[in-house]
Write a protein that holds these residues in place. Structure first.
Motif, PDB file in Angstrom:
ATOM      1  N   PRO A 128      -1.215 -35.787 -29.070  1.00 40.30           N
ATOM      2  CA  PRO A 128      -0.781 -35.834 -27.674  1.00 40.30           C
ATOM      3  C   PRO A 128       0.031 -34.588 -27.311  1.00 40.30           C
ATOM      4  O   PRO A 128       0.686 -33.984 -28.160  1.00 40.30           O
ATOM      5  N   ALA A 129      -0.029 -34.209 -26.035  1.00 41.17           N
ATOM      6  CA  ALA A 129       0.765 -33.082 -25.565  1.00 41.17           C
ATOM      7  C   ALA A 129       2.247 -33.412 -25.698  1.00 41.17           C
ATOM      8  O   ALA A 129       2.680 -34.532 -25.416  1.00 41.17           O
ATOM      9  N   ALA A 130       3.021 -32.454 -26.127  1.00 41.15           N
ATOM     10  CA  ALA A 130       4.441 -32.684 -26.373  1.00 41.15           C
ATOM     11  C   ALA A 130       5.200 -32.876 -25.065  1.00 41.15           C
ATOM     12  O   ALA A 130       5.077 -32.068 -24.136  1.00 41.15           O
ATOM     13  N   ASP A 131       5.969 -33.963 -24.999  1.00 38.87           N
ATOM     14  CA  ASP A 131       6.892 -34.228 -23.878  1.00 38.87           C
ATOM     15  C   ASP A 131       6.222 -34.229 -22.509  1.00 38.87           C
ATOM     16  O   ASP A 131       6.871 -33.965 -21.492  1.00 38.87           O
ATOM     17  N   ALA A 132       4.926 -34.522 -22.461  1.00 38.43           N
ATOM     18  CA  ALA A 132       4.249 -34.488 -21.163  1.00 38.43           C
ATOM     19  C   ALA A 132       4.473 -35.756 -20.360  1.00 38.43           C
ATOM     20  O   ALA A 132       4.497 -35.727 -19.125  1.00 38.43           O
ATOM     21  N   ASP A 133       4.670 -36.880 -21.056  1.00 40.08           N
ATOM     22  CA  ASP A 133       4.757 -38.171 -20.376  1.00 40.08           C
ATOM     23  C   ASP A 133       6.210 -38.492 -19.996  1.00 40.08           C
ATOM     24  O   ASP A 133       6.769 -39.520 -20.366  1.00 40.08           O
ATOM     25  N   GLY A 137      10.908 -40.316 -12.245  1.00 37.67           N
ATOM     26  CA  GLY A 137      11.652 -41.063 -11.249  1.00 37.67           C
ATOM     27  C   GLY A 137      10.817 -41.754 -10.198  1.00 37.67           C
ATOM     28  O   GLY A 137      11.351 -42.233  -9.184  1.00 37.67           O
ATOM     29  N   ARG A 138       9.518 -41.865 -10.430  1.00 33.01           N
ATOM     30  CA  ARG A 138       8.646 -42.554  -9.461  1.00 33.01           C
ATOM     31  C   ARG A 138       7.431 -43.106 -10.192  1.00 33.01           C
ATOM     32  O   ARG A 138       7.077 -42.618 -11.273  1.00 33.01           O
ATOM     33  N   VAL A 196       3.614 -49.197 -10.688  1.00 38.52           N
ATOM     34  CA  VAL A 196       4.998 -49.660 -10.881  1.00 38.52           C
ATOM     35  C   VAL A 196       5.726 -48.798 -11.914  1.00 38.52           C
ATOM     36  O   VAL A 196       6.869 -48.393 -11.708  1.00 38.52           O
ATOM     37  N   GLU A 197       5.058 -48.526 -13.031  1.00 38.54           N
ATOM     38  CA  GLU A 197       5.687 -47.827 -14.149  1.00 38.54           C
ATOM     39  C   GLU A 197       5.767 -46.317 -13.912  1.00 38.54           C
ATOM     40  O   GLU A 197       4.927 -45.743 -13.216  1.00 38.54           O
ATOM     41  N   HIS A 198       6.769 -45.697 -14.550  1.00 34.79           N
ATOM     42  CA  HIS A 198       7.006 -44.268 -14.370  1.00 34.79           C
ATOM     43  C   HIS A 198       6.394 -43.410 -15.462  1.00 34.79           C
ATOM     44  O   HIS A 198       6.372 -42.185 -15.338  1.00 34.79           O
ATOM     45  N   THR A 199       5.946 -44.022 -16.563  1.00 33.38           N
ATOM     46  CA  THR A 199       5.292 -43.287 -17.644  1.00 33.38           C
ATOM     47  C   THR A 199       3.993 -43.991 -17.995  1.00 33.38           C
ATOM     48  O   THR A 199       3.847 -45.206 -17.776  1.00 33.38           O
ATOM     49  N   LEU A 200       3.063 -43.237 -18.572  1.00 29.30           N
ATOM     50  CA  LEU A 200       1.783 -43.826 -18.923  1.00 29.30           C
ATOM     51  C   LEU A 200       1.925 -44.754 -20.128  1.00 29.30           C
ATOM     52  O   LEU A 200       1.273 -45.797 -20.189  1.00 29.30           O
TER      53      LEU A 200
END
Length: 469
Positions: A128-133, A137-138, A196-200
């Motif tokens: 996975p891409a580093a720190d992409a997810d 804040g939305r 609803v969620e802010h991260t995948l």
């Protein structure tokens, strides 16, 4: 005294047959149901056959046991309604693999159609891409929004997760590419969570928590004796008049209902009906709608499809791993996009003589030229590629079968659900006794098609005046 309803179901696939069963169950007694099937065989993409004396599916091989909300799927409910619940069998081997970098690696657990809910679990297959997810804040998606699966996952996890996990998973189901397929249509639970969620990662976990699966509960099922039994039972229980080799060429509204033009141009048959349920692919549906609802016809006719071929080999005592099969990312450059070790996966079909049935799926959206190979060339290519992936020289097949499904799998571009809803709303307003059902609108897979047919039947019943007491 009111005359019995006359309902025409155009299309004898599982969506049309499920609709006919629902009509029989819910419409008033005496309702005349006629199913018109253009070909000589019912079942659509459900086709049970035999190879080298072994039962095999030349189309869909199984159905999901659960619906997206966690309850029993519409296919399971239909199986029970038809009296076949005691004949449901489940895979003996559930673990599948990915063909990556010239070898097989187990498909990581904890994913949702390949989208990971735990990035550490997919590290052996994709980085996975580093720190992409990051939480920005939305919610990931605005209310009602849709997006291509690939666009969202690439933005949050990077290319490798899409190319090595999500794309082959979607390719196995839809023969399509993640970058062109609607998230809301192919992964509705994830789309809801993403609003609803802010991260995948959070959205995947929320979608999984919303429909938990009991540990050890089977995901897939089929019928002992083959899915052809589902087709036969539905046709019988519906009590419908079945018209095979009966192409419906034209649909004309009349003051009291509809007139269908059936059969060859030179000798057409005109049939009157109070309501019509179109359970055919989008393009033939669009042709029938063209004179009735041109706007709806244009939208429906714009849906594209992918063609596939299923190549089944009967192999004497091959050296196969203890897997149900494997998926192949397009980046591997192989013609085969998925393979099922049929007699390994379905233990009830295994025999002591060691003869194994192995099925491979060929054909991705936009790459239909590969399907122009002859049957012999397809068989030879599949045999060679399977040997390469498995790292062993497979024995020569004692028998083979090639089943071509041209234009079989709908390709749902982003916004698909809104377009379908608009078409149905327009038909409901202008022609309430005309309904649409099938994979072109509501999703692929047996449960989705069954549910689509049943819902369309309920719409017809409501339009005609309500169900039987």
């Amino acid at each position: 005294m009111r005359k019995p309803w006359r309902v025409a179901v155009v299309g004898g696939g599982i969506a049309g047959l499920a609709a006919a069963v629902r009509l029989r169950d819910r419409a008033p007694a005496g309702t005349e149901i006629t199913v018109y099937e253009q070909s000589g065989a019912l079942g659509g993409k459900l086709r049970t056959g035999a190879l080298a004396g072994r039962q095999v599916e030349f189309g869909a091989e199984s159905f999901l046991m659960r619906d997206p909300a966690g309850g029993e799927s519409a296919a399971v409910a239909l199986v029970r309604r038809l009296g076949l619940a005691g004949d449901v069998v489940h895979p003996s081997v559930g673990q599948a693999a990915l063909a990556v970098d010239g070898g097989l690696r187990p498909i990581p657990g904890g994913t949702l159609v390949g989208v990971p809910g735990d990035l550490d679990k997919v590290a052996a297959v994709a980085e996975p891409a580093a720190d992409a997810d990051r939480d920005e804040g939305r919610p990931l998606l605005a209310p009602g929004a849709d997006v291509a699966v690939g666009a969202l996952v690439r933005a949050r996890f990077g290319d490798q997760v899409v190319d090595r996990l999500v794309d082959p998973m979607l390719g196995g189901v839809y023969a399509g590419r993640a970058d062109g397929l609607s998230l809301a249509t192919t992964m509705p639970a994830l789309a809801r969570a993403a609003r609803v969620e802010h991260t995948l990662v959070g959205a995947v976990r929320a979608a999984q928590a919303a429909a938990p699966r009991a540990p050890g509960a089977p995901v897939f099922g089929t019928l002992a004796g083959g899915l052809g039994r589902l087709v036969e039972a539905a046709a019988t229980v519906s009590g419908a008049t079945i018209r095979r080799d009966a192409a419906v060429r034209e649909l004309t509204p009349t003051g009291a209902g509809w007139r269908l033009t059936v059969g060859p141009t030179r000798d057409p048959e005109l049939v009157d009906a109070d309501a019509v349920l179109l359970a055919v692919p989008a393009r033939p549906a669009a042709r029938l709608l063209a004179a009735v609802a041109p706007g709806a016809a244009a939208t429906v006719g714009g849906l594209d499809y992918a063609g596939v071929a299923l190549v089944t080999l009967a192999l004497p005592e091959p050296d196969l791993p203890a897997l149900s099969g494997f998926l192949v990312p397009a980046t591997e450059g192989l013609l085969v996009k998925a393979s099922t070790f049929f007699t390994t996966k379905w233990g009830h079909l295994a025999r002591p003589d060691g003869l194994a049935l192995v099925r491979a799926s060929v054909g991705r959206y936009g790459e239909e030229t590969s399907l122009q190979l002859t049957d012999a060339d397809l068989v030879a290519t599949v045999h060679r590629e399977l040997s390469t992936v498995l790292g062993v020289a497979l024995p020569a097949p004692v028998a083979s079968h090639v089943q071509r499904w041209g234009g079989a799998l709908p390709q749902y571009a982003p916004g698909h659900l809104d377009r379908v809803a608009a078409v149905r709303a327009a038909l409901r307003g202008a022609h309430p006794t005309l309904a649409l059902a099938g994979a072109g609108y509501d999703g692929v897979g047996i449960p989705a098609c069954v549910r689509s047919g049943e819902t369309a039947a309920e719409e017809i019943i409501t339009a005609l005046g309500g169900s039987a007491p």
